[in-house]
Structure formats: structure tokens, C-alpha cells
Motif scaffolding. Sequence first.
Motif, PDB file in Angstrom:
ATOM      1  N   THR A   1       0.851  -1.191   0.000  1.00 27.82           N
ATOM      2  CA  THR A   1       0.000   0.000   0.000  1.00 27.82           C
ATOM      3  C   THR A   1       0.889   1.244   0.000  1.00 27.82           C
ATOM      4  OG1 THR A   1      -0.034   0.094   2.411  1.00 27.82           O
ATOM      5  CG2 THR A   1      -1.783  -1.197   1.340  1.00 27.82           C
ATOM      6  N   ALA A   2       0.336   2.368  -0.352  1.00 29.91           N
ATOM      7  CA  ALA A   2       1.098   3.627  -0.319  1.00 29.91           C
ATOM      8  C   ALA A   2       1.612   3.893   1.091  1.00 29.91           C
ATOM      9  CB  ALA A   2       0.227   4.787  -0.801  1.00 29.91           C
ATOM     10  N   GLU A   3       0.784   3.582   2.090  1.00 28.39           N
ATOM     11  CA  GLU A   3       1.187   3.796   3.484  1.00 28.39           C
ATOM     12  C   GLU A   3       2.416   2.958   3.836  1.00 28.39           C
ATOM     13  OE1 GLU A   3      -3.371   4.246   3.347  1.00 28.39           O
ATOM     14  OE2 GLU A   3      -1.854   3.009   2.360  1.00 28.39           O
ATOM     15  N   ASN A   4       2.392   1.682   3.457  1.00 33.68           N
ATOM     16  CA  ASN A   4       3.513   0.807   3.772  1.00 33.68           C
ATOM     17  C   ASN A   4       4.764   1.141   2.967  1.00 33.68           C
ATOM     18  OD1 ASN A   4       2.259  -0.661   5.804  1.00 33.68           O
ATOM     19  ND2 ASN A   4       1.406  -2.145   4.383  1.00 33.68           N
ATOM     20  N   ILE A   5       4.591   1.565   1.736  1.00 28.54           N
ATOM     21  CA  ILE A   5       5.746   1.988   0.934  1.00 28.54           C
ATOM     22  C   ILE A   5       6.383   3.219   1.563  1.00 28.54           C
ATOM     23  CG2 ILE A   5       6.487   2.871  -1.318  1.00 28.54           C
ATOM     24  CD1 ILE A   5       4.246   1.062  -2.531  1.00 28.54           C
ATOM     25  N   CYS A   6       5.559   4.122   2.070  1.00 29.08           N
ATOM     26  CA  CYS A   6       6.052   5.311   2.762  1.00 29.08           C
ATOM     27  C   CYS A   6       6.910   4.911   3.965  1.00 29.08           C
ATOM     28  CB  CYS A   6       4.875   6.183   3.191  1.00 29.08           C
ATOM     29  SG  CYS A   6       5.319   7.720   3.982  1.00 29.08           S
TER      30      CYS A   6
END
Length: 138
Positions: free
Chosen positions: A95-100
Amino acid sequence: MKIAKEYRWEMGHRLPFHEGKCKNLHGHSYKCMVEINGEPDKNGMVLDYYDMKKIIKPIIEELDHSFMVWSGDKEVIEFLDKINSKKVIVDFQSTAENICLYLLERIKKTDLPKNINTLKVKVFETENTYAEEEISLK
């Protein structure tokens, strides 16, 4: 004082848990903004942008034109191996959150100067959607 630099890369992924379109193989033109907050040195620089690029660019290069795949997604890993495709296997859903969070941790593990107080990463998955997190390095 805060400085920031933008980075871009192309990457595929899928979210096997997703009930919508994101369960399918697809990709994004990712963009991230890396912000560093700290005390300027005797020359007035928090960090030279050239040095910032030397720290972050190798991380982005690893992701560019790859497929980020959760370690539990065995079918996709097998497929990527079969076609000899570039992949980054991670222990989280991409997810974008986890990639962040992934980028924050990778940058934090580098040899950042001691004058850096906080590190913020904002990952844009699309032109108008992003995830953002900031951590203290002190």
C-alpha cells in the motif's frame, strides 16, 4: 530549517486482499517528496542536495521498473521468477502507506549527518493520492 527533494519511479504491484481493482497486477508512476529538517552547518546547509541524492537515489533505483511483491504472494513471485523480472520482495502489503514507511526505514538506516532532526516522506501513488509520515531521528 527544512530542505526537500522529489524523486520519481515506475513500479508494479498488487494488493491480493483488495476487493476492488487493486487486487489485479498494475503499476503506478510513483513520486515521493523527502523532507529533512535539521540545523544548518557552518556553511548554512542542512544537507547538500548532491549528498541527499547519493543517499536516496540507490533506494529509488532498486524500486524503479520493478514489481513490489508481498512475500506471501507465492504465485506472483513464481511468475516473476519464471519471466526473470525485476522484483522487490517485502514482508508487507504494498500500500502507499507501507511503501512510505519502507522508504522512511531505508533512509533512516543510511549514514545521515548528526545535524538532521526529523525525516518526512510523502509517497504519491497517483497525482492526487498520497501517504505521509514523519519520524524524529533524535
